[in-house]
Enzyme design. Sequence first.
Site, PDB file in Angstrom:
ATOM      1  N   GLY A 359      32.440  32.185  36.140  1.00  0.00           N
ATOM      2  CA  GLY A 359      31.183  31.801  36.776  1.00  0.00           C
ATOM      3  C   GLY A 359      31.422  30.932  37.981  1.00  0.00           C
ATOM      4  O   GLY A 359      32.524  30.415  38.186  1.00  0.00           O
ATOM      5  N   CYS A 386      38.685  32.314  33.011  1.00  0.00           N
ATOM      6  CA  CYS A 386      38.615  31.722  34.346  1.00  0.00           C
ATOM      7  C   CYS A 386      37.865  30.389  34.313  1.00  0.00           C
ATOM      8  O   CYS A 386      38.435  29.372  33.928  1.00  0.00           O
ATOM      9  CB  CYS A 386      38.007  32.721  35.332  1.00  0.00           C
ATOM     10  SG  CYS A 386      38.511  32.379  37.020  1.00  0.00           S
ATOM     11  N   HIS A 546      41.240  37.321  34.753  1.00  0.00           N
ATOM     12  CA  HIS A 546      40.137  38.087  34.154  1.00  0.00           C
ATOM     13  C   HIS A 546      40.741  39.301  33.440  1.00  0.00           C
ATOM     14  O   HIS A 546      40.714  40.412  33.974  1.00  0.00           O
ATOM     15  CB  HIS A 546      39.155  38.553  35.228  1.00  0.00           C
ATOM     16  CG  HIS A 546      38.335  37.442  35.782  1.00  0.00           C
ATOM     17  ND1 HIS A 546      37.238  36.946  35.123  1.00  0.00           N
ATOM     18  CD2 HIS A 546      38.462  36.721  36.907  1.00  0.00           C
ATOM     19  CE1 HIS A 546      36.716  35.958  35.839  1.00  0.00           C
ATOM     20  NE2 HIS A 546      37.434  35.802  36.924  1.00  0.00           N
ATOM     21  N   GLU A 548      39.661  41.096  31.289  1.00  0.00           N
ATOM     22  CA  GLU A 548      38.679  42.158  31.024  1.00  0.00           C
ATOM     23  C   GLU A 548      38.787  43.299  32.038  1.00  0.00           C
ATOM     24  O   GLU A 548      38.373  44.416  31.761  1.00  0.00           O
ATOM     25  CB  GLU A 548      37.251  41.594  30.989  1.00  0.00           C
ATOM     26  CG  GLU A 548      36.719  41.011  32.301  1.00  0.00           C
ATOM     27  CD  GLU A 548      37.038  39.524  32.485  1.00  0.00           C
ATOM     28  OE1 GLU A 548      38.000  39.047  31.843  1.00  0.00           O
ATOM     29  OE2 GLU A 548      36.339  38.864  33.272  1.00  0.00           O
TER      30      GLU A 548
END
Length: 569
Positions: A359, A386, A546, A548
């Site tokens: 974010g 993160c 990240h 993902e």
Amino acid sequence: MRIIVVLGGIFSGIGKGIVAASIGRILKEYGYSVTAVKIDPYINFDAGTMRPTEHGEVWVTDDGGEIDQDLGNYERFLGISLPKGNNITTGQVYWHVIRNERKGRYLGKTVQFIPHIPNEIKRRIAEAGAGYDFVIVEIGGVVGDYENLPFLFAMRSFEVELGRNNVVYVLVSYMPVPEHLGEMKTKPTQQAIRMLNESGIFPDFVIARASMPIDSVRKQKIETYANIGSENVISAPDVDTVYEVPLQLENERMGEKILHRFGLQQIKKPDWTEWNQMVARIKSPSRKLRIAMIGKYITSGDFELTDSYISINQALEHAAATLDIGAEITWVDSTRLEKIGTDIAKELSGFHGVIVPGGFGSSGIEGKIAAIKYCRDNDIPYLGLCLGLQLAVVEYARNVCGLMGANSTEIDPQTPHPVIDVQKSQVALIKKSKYGASMRLGAYAASLMKNSLVWHSYKKTGRMERDMRLIEKLKNDPGNAFRIGDISGDCIIERHRHRYEVNPKYTEALSKEGIVFSGWHVRNGEKLMEFIELPKLRFFAGTQAHPEFKSSLTDPAPLFVEFLRAAGE
Ligand code: GLN
């Protein structure tokens, strides 16, 4: 070159990207090499500066592109890493043409919409498709959008150049079933086809997205009124998971029909065994875990937007399927957690694990920190992505190391203890390399601490071994887009998108009090922290990367797998 153009009819968000990725997967199963290009007709140069509410998640590529999330679906379905050049926007096309004009590359000619814009579009697609058997081109937006026109024109021009036999059009359209009629209507699709015909494009296939399967009567209607053979109207009703779509299209023999249209045959017999098994697990897991995702509540008007963190949802789905469990994600609004009088224990009770995703900006930060403290105090499995790593460091600094007021300078530039801060030398390096303005973007290697939780996670799935082989290969490819740095021992590669780092001035103090920095990237003698963990707890880990972005159904992200395993226990 063979091109499969995927277009959308009626309205967006009906799964055009998933259909494009699924067609690619099918052809790959048949033994062909496939790549995919996403065209976004907006004028933004890329998705990097867009709010998640505008266009969903920003997808990050190995080569540091911040692009459309559809490219994520292509990577997940095709199992390849796509370069940022595979996302073409109107802004990029014009930028290149105008730049060329300024450099005098058009030799004094009048530079015009036609042919220069379609030519640049074609050049980019040809570049992306070079060396592949098929290039799938998904045109964003909906048929009839003004901004689609140059792209449709370019496709027509490809037809002329490559021959009609080497270009196939797939229209993904929606067939509404209005409640008061209880009947599936094909008229809007017929009109979308007519609109396409006006641009000289005659679709070869229509994918009938709907809440239910399309029947033969309605297939026939499309044949009669829109001149598309009813056998090429492919039924694609809603499914529980996107990974069912290739199987669904296979049921309708879509792959075979596409090959037939190109005059080709299967090179290899498809093997859907593993895929089928994973889909079955997603659909009926043996048990379900409840995972809390602490983030900003992303809404648009009265609607929640679930696309903003699509890769994290996907990574959880992949990891869960691997373990034969289900992961049910609940969004917890972090601004609510920071309200005075909120009972965090009550808010987070009943969850098997907690994630703080990436974010930007300061809203809801204290709520996220409170949730992290709750996980640490109560040994609830925690995964920080993160910003989730950065805030775990802030929480530890404040509450364990006694560094009062510790913070990230992104949130509090005046903090007495900037445990997370911008590393000026790194920003200078990034600027020099011209990769991103001031962010660490794209693939970076990290060396891992042997026997740490992170090391074990990456070892178990075989990912570490594969990444190390890749690093070996990259050594012979000096122009590669990966930032390897000075590695030592066992290493892995993940993608990044952030500006702030763990402040090296504090790592010693934090380590002394128990934070283990279990992975790092070394560049120009500077050590950037990539992973943290708290070994005393069952699972408490954070990554500056990240992971993902590199997770897929058949190759899940190691930290997600271990996080869910711990949550399950
Ligand atoms: N805002 C933080 C940074 O820029 C974290 C970014 C992220 O979570 N991707 O470093």
